[in-house]
Structures are given as structure tokens and as C-alpha cells.
Design an enzyme around this catalytic site. Structure first.
Site: not given
Ligand code: GLC
Length: 567
Positions: A226, A298
Site C-alpha cells: 500500500d 500500489e
Molecule cells: C491506499 C489505499 C487506500 C487507503 C490509502 C491509505 O491508497 O488504496 O484505500 O486509503 O492507501 O492507506
């Protein structure tokens, strides 16, 4: 030689060829990934919230639709300020979702079905209710600088205390929050309830690796990492933090976009963490055997940055930095836009790393059926599975669930709720998602018509097209994507996108997708006569019908087709 012997030899040669053609492809390179939002997938105990036993009970569905691996959004113990992305205990399951025993059962069933399970690893921050943060507030030994603590600035005239820099958090408002107890500010890139970790602390880094080991030991196959672009921030040697510059995009001084993010996003040190974790994961595989424990990162970042995630010449990191290039496409989309976005990725990531993946939707963005328009709901499924590499599908998009406008105020709901409504399984109570009296978010009332069960029975439904595409993705022509000349793609006209996949002159597939509301035709696309094998509901053709492409092919508005030719 008799005809039978010849036939056997031919089959043997074909088998040998297909083994050699596919053996250089690791599982994550040509996979169909599926994101499960656990709160919304399947509720087993009637409390209106999805849970692990619910997921386990639906794993056969994933098998049915041709999924390689399921990624679960966070299931850890959490006060749910950011729906689980605020982790209070990294090695326990939130009671809302079940227990570690339930998790073990989920993994066992998944592996029995030959499905992989990917966990969401949230290393950028914890919840402020995490024991580590509470110890850090108290400056307990070993935890004192687990998080980013600063005194802030004191105005020499007024004596007023101000945050260390002007930074705004991703969710708007200051990125620094004052903690009364410790009498210092802490950094939060996201919500104030999500304090950022201090990655300069080797003890913290060790702890996070132990977290990964904990889940690997329980059988997890891969991690989705993440918020990678937010791991590190710029800090001068004298301990101060530079202010960011006003961007001019908005007048709202609290807004994340008010500033450019040259000091808080995509810092070069971010990637070190990925390299460190990759080393650990590779070592884990060496010791324990089994398949590659992959990292799916991500990051809404430029391809040049994502390229360093994979490797920088000396170190290797994440195998799959997610490709979000299709996410900004909306209902004005044309084939030319798709070509531009696909090329943006391929020119860098394919050329350098022979790596591609195509994210169609996720829990943070409008669903494709809404974003691209209902008529185009199947086009992206076809394209994302026909392009080389890995596809990433968010639960519900395989049946074309749209966004649902949930009536709420910013204080009682999340701006992403419209894309998180319960999965629509069938036409029974709560769409078969829950036997409870209410569900955590309302079920979209369209569920009576739009659900898995209904679409199983409809030829050319979104679900049937999805299944056909995942099946196609497993054939030799689609697997042989690393071979020279194995694929090509591009816009044939402003509205029509074409993808060609070939298997060493033995077989060819051709996708033609019309994004527009007008008829389109093409003359002499190739000298082959091809057969229609997959059709969307806008097509007037029949499966098995043939078309001579040396002549003319006609496409109806929004029609998308897959054609096949075999030697
Ligand atoms: C990422 C996740 C999102 C979350 C953020 C903070 O972007 O996909 O849903 O709010 O991280 O952890």
C-alpha cells in the site's frame, strides 16, 4: 509412418513447444488478479459485514471465473477510520472479519482450489490505536522514534506553535497533527488516525519484515504493498522540513492538490524499502521453496518512477508495480486515448522489463461501468485481458456493477463508498450477500436484475464475457507474449482499438473494440478469414460465424469482438 504415429508425434511436439513457450513466464506475469473488498464480498454470520468465512464460501466462484490470485484489502485489527487501512495490530484479524483460524481455513481452501491469496500490506503507517504508536507517544524504549515526531516551529513574535512544514495530507488538512501527551507533532500522510512510520529506524524495518514472515508462514502467496509513493519525506540534515510550493490547481488551502508534492511523494529513498523486502521474499522462497512470493506495488506515479520499483540496474524490487493508466479514462474515452495510455506504459515498462499489468478498477476509484459508461462496460474487460501481462479486476466489475450514490454527508461516510457496495450474487434478500436485516452499505437496488446468478444464464452477459476472456488468456497465443511479434495493439481509427495476439503462425486472435456511438468499417485488415469467438451484446454476429478480413468488416456502435484464425 502411419497416420496415427504422425498424429501422436504432432501432439507431442505441440506439447513440448507449449511447455517451452510458457515456462519462462512466472505466475504473476500473466495472471488474472481479483481484488476482494472483504467488508463487501460475502457475509457469513448475518451482521451485514462481509467476513473471511464468507470469502471462503465463495472461492469456487473465483475458480469458475478463471482467477489466478485474490488480493484481500486489509483484514487486520483496526478501528476502521480508513476501513482497515489503519492497522492497529498487523498480525491479527479484526473480529469483524473473523479469526486467525478462519484465515487458515481460507488459505487451505484457496490452495486446494489452486488459487493464490495476496494480502494487503500497509507499511506506510499504522493506526494511532496501534500499540506501537501508543508506546511511541510515551517514548518507551525502542519505540521513541518509530514514527515521525517533530517539535514544530514557534513564532518568535506571537509565541504560537506551528507545524514543521506547510504540507497537506492526501485526505486534505494538515499532514502534521499535534499530540498533547507527547507535546510534539507527528506526520500523517493520510488521516490523523494514520501516523506515518519512520523508515530511518532499523528496528521498525525489522518489525515490518517480521510481519511479512508471520503471514508467509501462514501460507500467503504475495503482498499488495500500500501507498509506496508516500513512504519517505524530504528532511534536511539540520532536521527541518521544506515547505512545498503552491500548485495553482485549487484555491482551497487545505486541499492536498493545493501544493505540488516534490518533497512528500516519490522520494528516491522509497524504493529502498521495496528492494529490502524483495531480498527478504526471495530468501524466504529459497528457504521454504514453492512459487515466487510476489510484490504488487500500489503507486499512482509516473512510469519512470515505477521502472525503478522493478529494478535500478543493481537491485530488484516489486515484480508488479500497478498500472493505473486506464483509471483516469472516463465516458469521453476514445480508442486513441487507450492507445496513448497503453503506449505510455509499454514504451517504458515493456521495453525495459517485459512487464505489463492493467488495472481496470479498485476500491478507491469510480467503477468502469460508471466511469466509462454502461455501453462500454465490457470493452475494458476485453482489452485488459487481451493485452499482454496481468489483469487486475475489482470485485463486482466482472458483472458490471455501477457506482451507487449512497446518501450521506462527508462526516458519516467515505467519498469512496459508492464503489464499495455489497457484491450482488443473486436476486434473493440483500443480493445473497447477507442474511442479516441490514448491510453496512446499502445493496444497490438494481441487484434483482444485475447479479452473478442472472448473468450465468445470459449469453454475452458481462460475466460470460469476463469468463471467456480469462479462459482465452490461458491459451498458448496469449501466453506466448514474450515472443518477438507475439502481439500488437493500437487505434485503427479514433474510436476503434485493435489488439492482435499470435502464436507462431499457428493461431491468431484479433480484438476489435468500438468505443464510439457510430458504425465503423475497415477494408483489408489482413488476408485471413477469421471466426467470431467472443462477442459483446452490441454485436449482430454469432459465435462461429466467419468474416473475410481481406474484404470489409463492419462494427456496430460499442461492438467489441474477438476473432480467431488457426492454421
Ligand atoms: C491506499 C489505499 C487506500 C487507503 C490509502 C491509505 O491508497 O488504496 O484505500 O486509503 O492507501 O492507506
Amino acid at each position: 509412418m502411419s497416420a496415427t504415429v504422425l498424429q501422436i508425434l504432432k501432439v507431442l511436439l505441440l506439447c513440448l513447444w507449449s511447455v517451452s513457450a510458457t515456462s519462462d513466464v512466472d505466475w504473476w506475469e500473466s495472471a488474472t488478479l481479483y481484488q476482494i473488498y472483504p467488508r463487501s464480498f460475502m457475509d457469513s454470520n448475518g451482521d451485514g459485514v462481509g467476513d473471511l468465512n464468507g470469502i471462503t464460501s465463495r472461492l469456487e466462484f473465483l475458480k469458475e471465473i478463471g482467477i489466478t490470485a485474490a488480493w484481500l484489502s486489509p483484514i487486520y485489527k483496526s478501528p476502521m477510520a480508513d476501513m482497515g487501512y489503519d492497522v492497529a495490530n498487523f498480525t491479527d484479524i479484526d473480529p469483524l472479519f473473523g479469526t486467525l483460524k478462519d484465515f487458515d481455513a481460507l488459505i487451505a481452501k484457496a490452495h486446494e482450489l489452486d488459487l493464490k491469496i495476496i494480502l494487503d500490506f500497509v507499511p506506510n503507517h499504522s493506526s494511532d490505536e496501534c500499540e506501537w504508536f501508543q508506546k511511541s507517544v510515551l517514548r518507551e524504549d525502542g519505540y521513541d522514534d518509530f514514527y515521525i515526531w517533530e517539535d514544530g516551529k514557534v513564532d518568535p513574535v506571537t509565541g504560537e506553535r506551528k507545524p514543521p512544514s506547510n504540507w497537506n495530507s492526501v485526505f486534505n488538512g494538515p499532514m502534521w497533527t499535534w499530540n498533547e501527551q507527547r507535546q510534539q507533532y507527528y506526520l500523517n500522510q493520510f488521516l490523523p488516525k494514520q501516523p506515518d512510520f519512520n523508515f530511518t529506524n532499523p528496528q521498525l524495518r525489522k518489525k515490518l519484515i517480521e510481519v511479512m514472515r508471520f503471514w508467509l508462514d501462514r501460507g500467503v502467496d504475495a503482498f499488495r504493498i500500500d501507498a509506496v509513493p508516500h513512504f519517505r519525506e524530504m528532511r534536511f540534515e539540520n532536521g527541518t522540513y521544506p515547505d512545498e510550493f503552491v500548485s495553482g490547481f485549487t484555491n482551497d488551502t487545505n486541499h492536498y492538490q493545493y501544493y505540488t508534492h516534490i518533497y512528500t511523494k516519490d522520494q528516491p529513498e522509497n524504493v529502498e524499502l521495496l528492494y529490502e523486502w524483495r531480498e527478504f521474499l526471495d530468501e524466504y522462497q529459497r528457504l521454504h521453496g514453492g512459487e515466487t512470493r510476489a510484490m504488487i506495488a500500489e503507486a499512482y506515479s509516473p512510469v519512470e518512477v515505477l521502472s525503478t520499483y522493478i529494478n535500478n540496474g543493481t537491485h530488484v524490487g516489486s515484480q508488479v508495480p500497478m498500472n493505473f493508466n486506464f483509471i483516469p479514462l472516463n465516458n469521453q474515452v476514445t480508442a486513441e486515448h487507450v492507445e496513448y495510455m497503453a503506449k505510455n506504459w509499454m514504451d517504458v515498462m515493456w521495453t525495459r522489463h517485459k512487464m505489463a499489468n492493467w488495472v481496470v478498477g479498485n476500491h478507491d476509484n469510480s467503477r468502469p461501468a460508471t466511469r466509462l459508461g454502461w455501453q462500454r462496460r465490457d470493452i475494458m474487460t476485453i482489452i485488459a485481458h487481451a493485452l499482454p501481462g496481468t489483469s487486475v479486476t475489482y470485485y463486482g466489475d466482472e458483472i458490471g456493477m455501477p457506482d451507487m450514490n449512497t446518501e450521506c454527508t462527508p462526516s458519516n461516510c467515505d467519498f469512496r463508498d459508492p464503489v464499495r457496495t455489497p457484491m450482488q450474487w443473486d436476486a434473493s434478500k440483500n443480493a445473497g450477500f447477507s442474511a442479516g436485516n441490514s448491510t453496512w452499505l446499502p445493496v444497490n437496488p438494481n441487484y434483482k436484475q444485475l447479479n452473478v446468478q442472472a448473468q450465468r444464464g445470459i449469453a454475452r452477459s458481462t460475466l460470460q464475457i469476463f469468463k471467456s476472456m480469462t479462459a482465452l488468456k490461458k491459451t498458448a497465443a496469449f501466453k506466448a507474449f514474450k515472443k518477438e511479434g507475439g502481439f500488437s495493439f493500437g487505434a485503427l481509427s479514433k474510436q476503434v482499438f485493435q489488439i492482435v495476439r499470435t502464436d507462431a503462425k499457428r493461431e491468431e486472435y484479433r480484438v476489435l473494440a468500438n468505443f464510439g456511438s457510430q458504425f465503423e468499417y475497415f477494408d483489408g485488415l489482413t488476408n485471413k478469414t477469421m471466426e467470431y469467438v467472443i462477442l459483446t451484446s452490441y454485436s449482430p454476429h454469432r459465435i462461429g460465424e466467419r468474416v473475410d478480413l481481406s474484404k470489409r468488416i463492419l462494427l456496430m456502435p460499442y461492438e467489441a469482438v474477438v476473432l480467431r484464425w488457426a492454421a
